[in-house]
Design a protein around this motif. Structure first.
Motif, mmCIF file in Angstrom:
data_model
loop_
_atom_site.group_PDB
_atom_site.id
_atom_site.type_symbol
_atom_site.label_atom_id
_atom_site.label_comp_id
_atom_site.label_asym_id
_atom_site.label_seq_id
_atom_site.Cartn_x
_atom_site.Cartn_y
_atom_site.Cartn_z
ATOM 1 N N ALA A 95 0.839 -1.207 0.000
ATOM 2 C CA ALA A 95 0.000 0.000 0.000
ATOM 3 C C ALA A 95 0.872 1.255 0.000
ATOM 4 N N TYR A 96 1.965 1.247 0.789
ATOM 5 C CA TYR A 96 2.874 2.397 0.802
ATOM 6 C C TYR A 96 3.525 2.572 -0.573
ATOM 7 N N TYR A 97 3.924 1.449 -1.152
ATOM 8 C CA TYR A 97 4.559 1.494 -2.472
ATOM 9 C C TYR A 97 3.610 2.094 -3.511
ATOM 10 N N LYS A 98 2.374 1.594 -3.560
ATOM 11 C CA LYS A 98 1.415 2.076 -4.567
ATOM 12 C C LYS A 98 0.983 3.517 -4.271
ATOM 13 N N LEU A 99 0.903 3.882 -2.994
ATOM 14 C CA LEU A 99 0.629 5.280 -2.639
ATOM 15 C C LEU A 99 1.752 6.169 -3.171
ATOM 16 N N GLY A 100 2.983 5.713 -2.993
ATOM 17 C CA GLY A 100 4.135 6.473 -3.505
ATOM 18 C C GLY A 100 4.086 6.649 -5.011
ATOM 19 N N ILE A 101 3.740 5.573 -5.723
ATOM 20 C CA ILE A 101 3.630 5.663 -7.187
ATOM 21 C C ILE A 101 2.561 6.685 -7.566
ATOM 22 N N THR A 102 1.417 6.624 -6.897
ATOM 23 C CA THR A 102 0.317 7.554 -7.189
ATOM 24 C C THR A 102 0.737 8.990 -6.912
ATOM 25 N N GLN A 103 1.369 9.227 -5.765
ATOM 26 C CA GLN A 103 1.799 10.583 -5.412
ATOM 27 C C GLN A 103 2.860 11.087 -6.394
ATOM 28 N N HIS A 104 3.736 10.192 -6.816
ATOM 29 C CA HIS A 104 4.748 10.577 -7.789
ATOM 30 C C HIS A 104 4.091 11.041 -9.084
ATOM 31 N N ARG A 105 3.085 10.297 -9.538
ATOM 32 C CA ARG A 105 2.385 10.660 -10.775
ATOM 33 C C ARG A 105 1.623 11.974 -10.637
ATOM 34 N N LEU A 106 1.214 12.303 -9.405
ATOM 35 C CA LEU A 106 0.513 13.561 -9.149
ATOM 36 C C LEU A 106 1.476 14.738 -8.954
ATOM 37 N N GLY A 107 2.770 14.436 -8.984
ATOM 38 C CA GLY A 107 3.776 15.480 -8.787
ATOM 39 C C GLY A 107 4.042 15.801 -7.332
ATOM 40 N N GLU A 108 3.544 14.975 -6.427
ATOM 41 C CA GLU A 108 3.771 15.164 -4.986
ATOM 42 C C GLU A 108 5.012 14.362 -4.594
ATOM 43 N N TYR A 109 6.162 14.859 -5.027
ATOM 44 C CA TYR A 109 7.394 14.081 -4.934
ATOM 45 C C TYR A 109 7.842 13.812 -3.503
ATOM 46 N N GLN A 110 7.766 14.810 -2.636
ATOM 47 C CA GLN A 110 8.207 14.587 -1.259
ATOM 48 C C GLN A 110 7.308 13.561 -0.575
ATOM 49 N N ALA A 111 6.006 13.649 -0.805
ATOM 50 C CA ALA A 111 5.080 12.670 -0.232
ATOM 51 C C ALA A 111 5.376 11.277 -0.794
ATOM 52 N N ALA A 112 5.705 11.205 -2.086
ATOM 53 C CA ALA A 112 6.046 9.922 -2.707
ATOM 54 C C ALA A 112 7.303 9.340 -2.067
ATOM 55 N N ILE A 113 8.290 10.171 -1.878
ATOM 56 C CA ILE A 113 9.536 9.707 -1.252
ATOM 57 C C ILE A 113 9.235 9.161 0.140
ATOM 58 N N ASN A 114 8.412 9.870 0.895
ATOM 59 C CA ASN A 114 8.071 9.410 2.252
ATOM 60 C C ASN A 114 7.355 8.059 2.218
ATOM 61 N N ALA A 115 6.437 7.892 1.266
ATOM 62 C CA ALA A 115 5.724 6.616 1.154
ATOM 63 C C ALA A 115 6.691 5.494 0.782
ATOM 64 N N PHE A 116 7.626 5.766 -0.123
ATOM 65 C CA PHE A 116 8.602 4.743 -0.508
ATOM 66 C C PHE A 116 9.500 4.375 0.672
ATOM 67 N N TYR A 117 9.885 5.364 1.458
ATOM 68 C CA TYR A 117 10.687 5.079 2.650
ATOM 69 C C TYR A 117 9.928 4.144 3.589
ATOM 70 N N GLN A 118 8.630 4.396 3.765
ATOM 71 C CA GLN A 118 7.826 3.522 4.634
ATOM 72 C C GLN A 118 7.808 2.097 4.090
ATOM 73 N N ALA A 119 7.616 1.960 2.786
ATOM 74 C CA ALA A 119 7.603 0.626 2.178
ATOM 75 C C ALA A 119 8.939 -0.073 2.400
ATOM 76 N N ILE A 120 10.017 0.663 2.233
ATOM 77 C CA ILE A 120 11.355 0.091 2.429
ATOM 78 C C ILE A 120 11.558 -0.282 3.892
ATOM 79 N N LYS A 121 11.115 0.593 4.793
ATOM 80 C CA LYS A 121 11.279 0.359 6.226
ATOM 81 C C LYS A 121 10.624 -0.956 6.664
#
Length: 168
Positions: free
Chosen positions: A19-45
């Protein structure tokens, strides 16, 4: 709408890395890069091996997109340092100093640029001049400090005199 679904999934199960990964992808596509990075960090964590590589790649892509200006700055720093080094090697110390000054304008913490700039000054025989300027600046600072102390003393004496005159 899709990001709301992923946020709901995360609320229901905060340990769901997909869910964090797909949220990050969605935010990235919306141009919300910092939010995407945070979501990807959560997925990695959460260290789910199935999505770790995907999340890391996606985080890097988001970071790349959101930091183009920083990369351009880094490229400029690298270029100025390279040009400065080449000018130094060719004995063109004035040009070397110019390039190292530009790289140090972009980032103050470049020991290599500072080192080579000092060598270029030395190559021009200007190290003593540069040190002399710094010593003069320090002397000016010390002179200003002494004037400030004198002004404080004068102000203190003026207060005492004013108090005496009021009492008389």
């Amino acid at each position: 709408a899709a990001d709301a679904d992923f946020k709901t999934a995360i609320k229901l199960n905060p340990n769901y890395p997909e869910a964090y990964y797909k949220l990050g992808i969605t935010q990235h596509r919306l141009g919300e890069y910092q939010a995407a990075i945070n979501a990807f960090y959560q997925a990695i964590k959460l260290k789910n091996p199935a999505i770790y590589a995907k999340a890391y790649r996606a985080r890097a892509e988001a970071k790349e997109t959101s930091q183009k200006d920083i990369e351009a700055k880094v490229d400029s720093i690298i270029a100025y340092n390279h040009w400065g080094s080449e000018a130094y090697k060719n004995g063109d110390y004035e040009k070397a100093i110019e390039h190292f000054d530009k790289s140090l304008t972009l980032s103050k913490n470049l020991e290599r640029a500072k080192n080579f700039r000092a060598r270029a000054y030395d190559g021009l025989g200007k190290i003593k001049e540069k040190l002399g300027r710094h010593k003069a600046d320090l002397a000016d600072l010390e002179g200003a400090r002494n004037l400030y102390k004198e002004a404080i003393q004068d102000y203190g004496e003026a207060i005492k005199l004013a108090a005496k005159n009021d009492l008389a």
